[in-house]
Design a protein around this motif. Structure first.
Motif, mmCIF file in Angstrom:
data_model
loop_
_atom_site.group_PDB
_atom_site.id
_atom_site.type_symbol
_atom_site.label_atom_id
_atom_site.label_comp_id
_atom_site.label_asym_id
_atom_site.label_seq_id
_atom_site.Cartn_x
_atom_site.Cartn_y
_atom_site.Cartn_z
ATOM 1 N N TYR A 66 -23.095 -16.427 32.179
ATOM 2 C CA TYR A 66 -23.551 -17.330 31.181
ATOM 3 C C TYR A 66 -22.073 -18.206 30.912
ATOM 4 O O TYR A 66 -22.118 -19.382 30.659
ATOM 5 C CB TYR A 66 -24.040 -16.718 30.193
ATOM 6 C CG TYR A 66 -24.100 -17.615 28.898
ATOM 7 C CD1 TYR A 66 -24.963 -18.973 29.045
ATOM 8 C CD2 TYR A 66 -23.947 -17.244 27.676
ATOM 9 C CE1 TYR A 66 -24.981 -19.785 27.873
ATOM 10 C CE2 TYR A 66 -24.133 -18.266 26.549
ATOM 11 C CZ TYR A 66 -24.516 -19.461 26.793
ATOM 12 O OH TYR A 66 -25.039 -20.292 25.597
ATOM 13 N N LEU A 70 -21.102 -22.274 31.437
ATOM 14 C CA LEU A 70 -20.440 -23.029 30.377
ATOM 15 C C LEU A 70 -19.236 -23.489 30.502
ATOM 16 O O LEU A 70 -18.864 -24.736 30.460
ATOM 17 C CB LEU A 70 -20.435 -22.349 28.993
ATOM 18 C CG LEU A 70 -21.754 -22.048 28.369
ATOM 19 C CD1 LEU A 70 -21.542 -20.809 27.226
ATOM 20 C CD2 LEU A 70 -22.326 -23.195 27.737
ATOM 21 N N ASN A 74 -18.420 -27.580 30.929
ATOM 22 C CA ASN A 74 -17.241 -28.087 30.117
ATOM 23 C C ASN A 74 -16.742 -29.252 30.786
ATOM 24 O O ASN A 74 -16.260 -30.169 29.903
ATOM 25 C CB ASN A 74 -16.182 -26.725 29.651
ATOM 26 C CG ASN A 74 -15.456 -27.181 28.740
ATOM 27 O OD1 ASN A 74 -15.999 -27.396 27.643
ATOM 28 N ND2 ASN A 74 -14.258 -27.282 28.948
ATOM 29 N N TYR A 87 -30.529 -20.428 31.007
ATOM 30 C CA TYR A 87 -29.357 -20.249 30.048
ATOM 31 C C TYR A 87 -29.637 -20.836 28.682
ATOM 32 O O TYR A 87 -28.878 -21.117 27.735
ATOM 33 C CB TYR A 87 -28.008 -20.955 30.682
ATOM 34 C CG TYR A 87 -27.573 -20.237 31.939
ATOM 35 C CD1 TYR A 87 -26.975 -18.947 32.048
ATOM 36 C CD2 TYR A 87 -27.479 -21.101 33.181
ATOM 37 C CE1 TYR A 87 -26.407 -18.564 33.331
ATOM 38 C CE2 TYR A 87 -27.206 -20.528 34.314
ATOM 39 C CZ TYR A 87 -26.637 -19.210 34.498
ATOM 40 O OH TYR A 87 -26.231 -18.582 35.520
ATOM 41 N N LEU A 89 -30.205 -24.048 28.367
ATOM 42 C CA LEU A 89 -29.699 -25.118 27.985
ATOM 43 C C LEU A 89 -30.483 -26.219 28.551
ATOM 44 O O LEU A 89 -31.116 -26.192 29.329
ATOM 45 C CB LEU A 89 -28.324 -25.324 28.839
ATOM 46 C CG LEU A 89 -27.284 -24.316 28.223
ATOM 47 C CD1 LEU A 89 -26.050 -24.024 29.190
ATOM 48 C CD2 LEU A 89 -26.822 -24.378 26.765
ATOM 49 N N ILE A 96 -26.970 -30.443 27.061
ATOM 50 C CA ILE A 96 -25.490 -30.231 27.525
ATOM 51 C C ILE A 96 -24.638 -31.233 27.119
ATOM 52 O O ILE A 96 -24.981 -32.371 27.276
ATOM 53 C CB ILE A 96 -25.697 -29.959 28.918
ATOM 54 C CG1 ILE A 96 -26.764 -28.641 29.239
ATOM 55 C CG2 ILE A 96 -24.450 -29.989 29.593
ATOM 56 C CD1 ILE A 96 -27.181 -28.670 30.773
ATOM 57 N N TYR A 101 -17.989 -25.744 25.837
ATOM 58 C CA TYR A 101 -17.435 -24.421 26.280
ATOM 59 C C TYR A 101 -16.390 -24.381 25.029
ATOM 60 O O TYR A 101 -16.284 -23.260 24.357
ATOM 61 C CB TYR A 101 -17.036 -24.370 27.514
ATOM 62 C CG TYR A 101 -16.059 -22.925 27.752
ATOM 63 C CD1 TYR A 101 -16.960 -21.626 27.499
ATOM 64 C CD2 TYR A 101 -14.909 -22.956 27.922
ATOM 65 C CE1 TYR A 101 -16.022 -20.318 27.856
ATOM 66 C CE2 TYR A 101 -14.124 -21.634 28.097
ATOM 67 C CZ TYR A 101 -14.891 -20.271 27.901
ATOM 68 O OH TYR A 101 -14.092 -19.113 28.267
ATOM 69 N N ILE A 146 -24.592 -21.971 20.777
ATOM 70 C CA ILE A 146 -24.015 -21.649 22.387
ATOM 71 C C ILE A 146 -23.600 -20.082 22.304
ATOM 72 O O ILE A 146 -23.731 -19.376 23.217
ATOM 73 C CB ILE A 146 -22.985 -22.797 22.546
ATOM 74 C CG1 ILE A 146 -23.669 -24.108 22.482
ATOM 75 C CG2 ILE A 146 -22.302 -22.437 24.035
ATOM 76 C CD1 ILE A 146 -22.593 -25.363 22.473
#
Length: 398
Positions: A66, A70, A74, A87, A89, A96, A101, A146
Motif C-alpha cells: 500500500y 502511494l 505521489n 487500496y 482509492l 487520487i 503520499y 490515507i
C-alpha cells in the motif's frame, strides 16, 4: 497550562479536490479564528513545526504494498480518476491527487511531533487539528483517510516506551473503526468510541458487542448513539461513562479524536449536538485527564463538514487547553473572512461561538416521545457499561 499546537502551511496539500467535504479551508479558517482570539500568541502556547513522518513510522501500521502504491501515485502531475478499489482509492471518498503520499506523511508527522512534545519535559497538552484520520486500515485508505495518523503515533509511542498504556477516546460522529481494528487484540490500547449508530451511517461498525479479541478482549468499547441525539442526553451518558473508564484503566496518556460532525447542522451526519454541547464534552475530558490519565492529553481533529462549526468548536477546545475564556460575539473580521471564502448558501453564517439546536422544539412538538426514545436507548447502554463492560477492565499493576 503549557500546550503544544502543531501547524504548518503545508497542511493544505492534503486536498482531495474541489467539492470534497474534507477541504483544507476547514483548517485555514480554524487557524484564523484561533488567531483572531489571540490564542496563538498566548503565553502558554508553543507553536510546533512538524516534520514529515519517516517511512519506518508508517510501516509499523501500514502494509508495504500500500505504501509503495502511494509513493507511485505521489508522482502524478494532475488529479486522476482511476479507481484502485483494492487500496480504497478512486472517485468518491478518496480520490487520487498528486503529492498524496507527501501530504499523508505530513499529517502523520504532525501527530508524532505532538506526542514527542507531550512525552518530553513533562508537557501535558498538545493539539493537532489536521490529525484524526481514524478510518484508514493497514492496507487501504478509507473515509477520507490515507494514513491512520492516530495509529501511527500510538505505535511510535509503543516503540519508544514499550510498556506505555494509552486510552483512545473518539467523539467523532463516525465510528473510529481503523484505530479499533488495528489495536483490537492489544490490552495496552483501550479504545472508546462515542458515535452515531453504525446501522445508520458509515462505516457501519462500532456496535456494543465489538469488545476486542484474545488478550485485547474487553479493551474495545463502543457507545453507539441514535441519530438526533441532543446535548442533554449525550452529556448525561458521556459524563457517567468516560470518567469510570478512565478510572478503571488508568492510562499513561489520553488520545482524543475530537471530530465535531456530531453537530446538528453537519451536512453528512445526523446527530443533534450544539457547539455549546461540544464545548461541554471537551470540558469533561479536560477535568478528568489530571485525575485518571497522568495529566497527559493529546487531541487530534477529525470529522466536521460545516466549516463554521469546525472553526468555532476547535477554537473553544484550544481555549480550554490554555485555561482561557473566550467570549461572544465572533470577531467580525473572521465572519467576513468566512463569508468570502466559504461559498455555501445552504448554511446560515454563525454570529456566536455557542449555539443551540434550533430544531429541538419542532421535533418535540411533532413527536412528544422522541426524547424518551433517545434516553431509553442511552440508558440501556450505560447500564451495560456499568454492570458488564467496565468491571472487566484491569488497572495497571504497580
Amino acid at each position: 497550562m503549557e500546550t503544544g499546537f502543531v501547524y504548518s502551511e503545508n497542511f493544505n496539500q492534503y486536498n482531495f479536490g474541489e467539492g470534497h467535504p474534507l477541504t483544507p479551508l476547514r483548517i485555514e479558517l480554524t487557524y484564523s479564528l484561533m488567531k483572531a482570539y489571540n490564542l496563538l500568541s498566548h503565553p502558554q502556547i508553543q507553536i510546533l513545526t512538524p516534520k514529515p513522518a519517516k517511512e519506518e513510522d508508517i510501516l509499523r501500521v501500514h502494509q508495504k504494498d500500500y505504501v509503495e502504491k502511494l509513493k507511485e501515485l505521489n508522482m502524478l502531475k494532475k488529479p486522476s480518476y482511476m479507481a484502485l478499489p483494492e487500496y480504497g482509492l478512486g472517485p468518491g471518498d478518496n480520490p487520487i491527487f498528486p503529492g498524496m503520499y507527501d501530504a499523508a506523511l505530513a499529517v502523520s508527522g504532525a501527530s508524532i511531533t505532538a506526542v514527542d512534545y507531550i512525552m518530553q519535559n513533562e508537557k501535558t497538552r498538545a493539539f493537532n487539528i489536521v490529525g484524526g484520520l481514524h478510518h484508514s486500515m493497514p492496507g487501504m485508505a478509507s473515509g477520507f483517510c490515507i494514513f491512520n495518523d492516530i495509529a501511527i503515533s500510538i505505535k511510535y509511542l509503543q516503540n519508544k516506551y514499550p510498556n506505555i498504556r494509552i486510552m483512545y477516546l473518539d467523539i467523532d460522529a463516525h465510528h473510529g473503526d481503523g484505530v479499533q481494528w488495528i489495536f483490537y487484540d492489544d490490552p495496552n490500547v483501550l479504545t472508546l468510541s462515542f458515535h452515531q449508530d453504525g446501522r445508520t451511517i458509515f462505516p457501519g461498525t462500532g456496535h456494543v458487542e465489538e469488545t476486542g479479541k484474545e488478550s485485547g478482549k474487553g479493551y474495545s468499547l463502543n457507545f453507539p448513539m441514535l441519530p438526533g441525539t441532543i446535548d442533554s442526553v449525550y452529556l448525561q451518558a458521556f459524563e457517567k461513562i468516560v470518567p469510570q473508564v478512565m478510572d478503571a484503566y488508568r492510562p499513561d496518556l489520553l488520545l482524543l479524536q475530537s471530530g465535531v460532525d456530531t453537530h446538528f447542522a453537519d451536512p453528512i451526519t445526523n446527530m443533534g449536538l450544539s457547539t455549546e454541547g461540544q464545548e461541554k464534552i471537551f470540558k469533561i475530558v479536560q477535568e478528568n485527564t489530571p485525575k485518571y490519565c497522568n495529566d497527559k492529553l493529546f487531541a487530534v481533529g477529525g470529522g466536521g463538514y460545516n466549516i463554521g462549526v469546525v472553526a468555532r468548536t476547535w477554537t473553544m477546545f484550544l481555549a480550554q487547553m490554555l485555561g482561557q475564556t473566550i467570549s461572544e460575539p465572533l470577531p467580525k473580521s473572521w465572519v467576513k473572512d468566512l463569508l468570502e471564502k466559504w461559498d455555501d448558501s445552504t448554511e446560515e453564517p454563525p454570529s456566536l461561538l455557542r449555539d443551540r439546536n434550533v430544531w429541538i422544539e419542532e421535533k418535540q412538538l411533532k413527536d412528544p416521545y422522541w426524547q424518551d426514545d433517545l434516553e431509553f436507548h442511552t440508558d440501556k447502554i450505560v447500564d451495560k457499561f456499568e454492570n458488564e463492560l467496565i468491571p472487566k477492565i484491569k488497572k495497571p499493576i504497580n
